[in-house]
Design an enzyme around this catalytic site. Sequence first.
Site, PDB file in Angstrom:
ATOM      1  CB  CYS A  29      -0.908  -0.010   1.237  1.00  0.00           C
ATOM      2  SG  CYS A  29      -1.998   1.424   1.297  1.00  0.00           S
TER       3      CYS A  29
ATOM      4  CB  CYS B  24      -1.207   3.849   8.088  1.00  0.00           C
ATOM      5  SG  CYS B  24      -2.265   4.513   6.791  1.00  0.00           S
TER       6      CYS B  24
ATOM      7  CB  CYS C 148     -15.782  -6.256   7.053  1.00  0.00           C
ATOM      8  SG  CYS C 148     -14.892  -4.727   6.795  1.00  0.00           S
TER       9      CYS C 148
ATOM     10  CB  CYS D 136     -18.740  -3.775   5.939  1.00  0.00           C
ATOM     11  SG  CYS D 136     -17.686  -2.406   6.454  1.00  0.00           S
TER      12      CYS D 136
ATOM     13  CB  CYS E  13     -18.136   1.220   9.586  1.00  0.00           C
ATOM     14  SG  CYS E  13     -17.059   0.332  10.734  1.00  0.00           S
TER      15      CYS E  13
ATOM     16  NE  ARG F 159     -19.361  -2.867  13.484  1.00  0.00           N
ATOM     17  CZ  ARG F 159     -20.525  -3.515  13.370  1.00  0.00           C
ATOM     18  NH1 ARG F 159     -20.689  -4.695  13.913  1.00  0.00           N
ATOM     19  NH2 ARG F 159     -21.539  -2.967  12.694  1.00  0.00           N
TER      20      ARG F 159
HETATM   21  C1  DTB Z   1     -11.323  -1.720  11.841  1.00  0.00           C
HETATM   22  O1  DTB Z   1     -11.415  -0.634  12.420  1.00  0.00           O
HETATM   23  N1  DTB Z   1     -10.693  -2.772  12.337  1.00  0.00           N
HETATM   24  C2  DTB Z   1     -10.686  -3.860  11.374  1.00  0.00           C
HETATM   25  C3  DTB Z   1     -11.657  -3.335  10.289  1.00  0.00           C
HETATM   26  N2  DTB Z   1     -11.853  -1.983  10.671  1.00  0.00           N
HETATM   27  C4  DTB Z   1     -11.314  -3.407   8.874  1.00  0.00           C
HETATM   28  C5  DTB Z   1      -9.311  -4.138  10.873  1.00  0.00           C
HETATM   29  C6  DTB Z   1      -8.323  -4.434  11.957  1.00  0.00           C
HETATM   30  C7  DTB Z   1      -7.001  -4.719  11.317  1.00  0.00           C
HETATM   31  C8  DTB Z   1      -5.965  -5.138  12.310  1.00  0.00           C
HETATM   32  C9  DTB Z   1      -4.621  -5.278  11.724  1.00  0.00           C
HETATM   33  C10 DTB Z   1      -4.461  -6.368  10.713  1.00  0.00           C
HETATM   34  O2  DTB Z   1      -4.975  -7.490  10.876  1.00  0.00           O
HETATM   35  O3  DTB Z   1      -3.747  -6.111   9.733  1.00  0.00           O
HETATM   36 FE1  SF4 Z   2      -2.784   1.241   3.413  1.00  0.00          FE
HETATM   37 FE2  SF4 Z   2      -2.945   2.717   5.635  1.00  0.00          FE
HETATM   38 FE3  SF4 Z   2      -5.035   1.144   4.891  1.00  0.00          FE
HETATM   39 FE4  SF4 Z   2      -2.724   0.089   5.809  1.00  0.00          FE
HETATM   40  S1  SF4 Z   2      -4.185   1.358   6.950  1.00  0.00           S
HETATM   41  S2  SF4 Z   2      -3.888  -0.604   4.058  1.00  0.00           S
HETATM   42  S3  SF4 Z   2      -1.167   1.505   4.947  1.00  0.00           S
HETATM   43  S4  SF4 Z   2      -4.213   2.938   3.804  1.00  0.00           S
END
Ligand code: DTB
Ligand code: SF4
Length: 331
Positions: A66, A70, A110, A142, A202, A274
């Site tokens: 990506c 982040c 999701c 979602c 969400c 959640r």
């Molecule tokens: C959210 O706030 N938490 C979920 C969902 N939205 C998509 C994702 C959590 C990801 C945790 C890190 C991972 O597994 O990469």
């Molecule tokens: Fe890309 Fe940031 Fe989403 Fe991770 S959280 S997939 S780095 S946009």
Amino acid sequence: MLRASESIPASPSALSPNATLKQRITQIYHQPLPDLLFEAQRVHREHHNPHAVQLCTLCNIKTGACPEDCGYCSQSAHHKTDLKPEPLLNLDAVMTEARAAKASGATRFCMGAAWRDVKDGNQFEQVLEMVRQVAALEMEVCCTLGMLKPHQAKRLKAAGLTAYNHNLDTSPHYYEHIVSTRTYRDRLETIRAVSDAGISVCCGGILGMGESVQDRLDFLEALCGLNPPPESIPINCLVPVPGTPLQDAPPVEPIELVRMIATTRILFPVAMVRLSAGRLTMSDELQALCLLAGANSIFTGPKLLTTPNPESSHDEQLLQKLGMIPKPLQG
Ligand code: DTB
Ligand code: SF4
Ligand code: SAM
């Protein structure tokens, strides 16, 4: 025992009617825990079945590489993590996962993609078909695909999308310490496009990225500024991923998590709150406290997007111990 002359401790409603939203949020969060939990439970029971927990399942339809930076994310090309990038999953693979999720009691599926934004074209058409077919399974569907333009949001709505996940993650002030490749305003614009298209929003955040408690409350204040308010609020605890800038971040203090959940419940009475990433390192007792504080949904299945999550059998046992049930899909 409470004597007639003793007054019951102050509740949030004791605050002056002229208090600002920030003061109100601060007062709710910092009140004695028994009062905070009592208020959160009262609000929760007014709007939700206190025994029911919605089970949701995640599917990472496109992994890694990506372009965003982040600081928490295993999937950013800016960090050296062990993750192997994968192209967009094909429809059959996604549907196999969606059917398995439904069979294990999940009512919401999701799909996440490690994209900065959605590009019109073949891949988006494939995602639209995934949305159509998951919706046809009679599950809530979602997506979280990065930034969206208004016409793309409309197409997702027409395909049957229930909700779009796009997190504000932290306070407006702290955001630039975590991400430099996009702004808070960018996030807000996508959220606007989603609600304007009639899709449920969400929107949540992550605790444990080095932010202060005030940042967390400012994040809740920013959520309160969304119009309409989010119908779904994921509260994630950082899962520290080796190779990311936040790999050594200390864990969230458990009672601070409980206070955040309860404050979120009080501020957003009808939303689904959640208890999202980070459950693998939480005790059953802490998860139980979060559910008592107003959380009413968890992600189930052994993987979130890229990081591990408790086994479904463990979650089933937990709900059973608590006398709680998976929430059925509303007709
Ligand atoms: C959210 O706030 N938490 C979920 C969902 N939205 C998509 C994702 C959590 C990801 C945790 C890190 C991972 O597994 O990469
Ligand atoms: Fe890309 Fe940031 Fe989403 Fe991770 S959280 S997939 S780095 S946009
Ligand atoms: N690329 C899209 C985006 O960022 O909007 C969607 C996928 S992204 C992985 C979805 C959300 O997962 C992020 O907004 C963040 O809140 C959460 N998340 C990502 N990595 C995490 C981690 N290591 N710990 C906790 N939450 C995380």
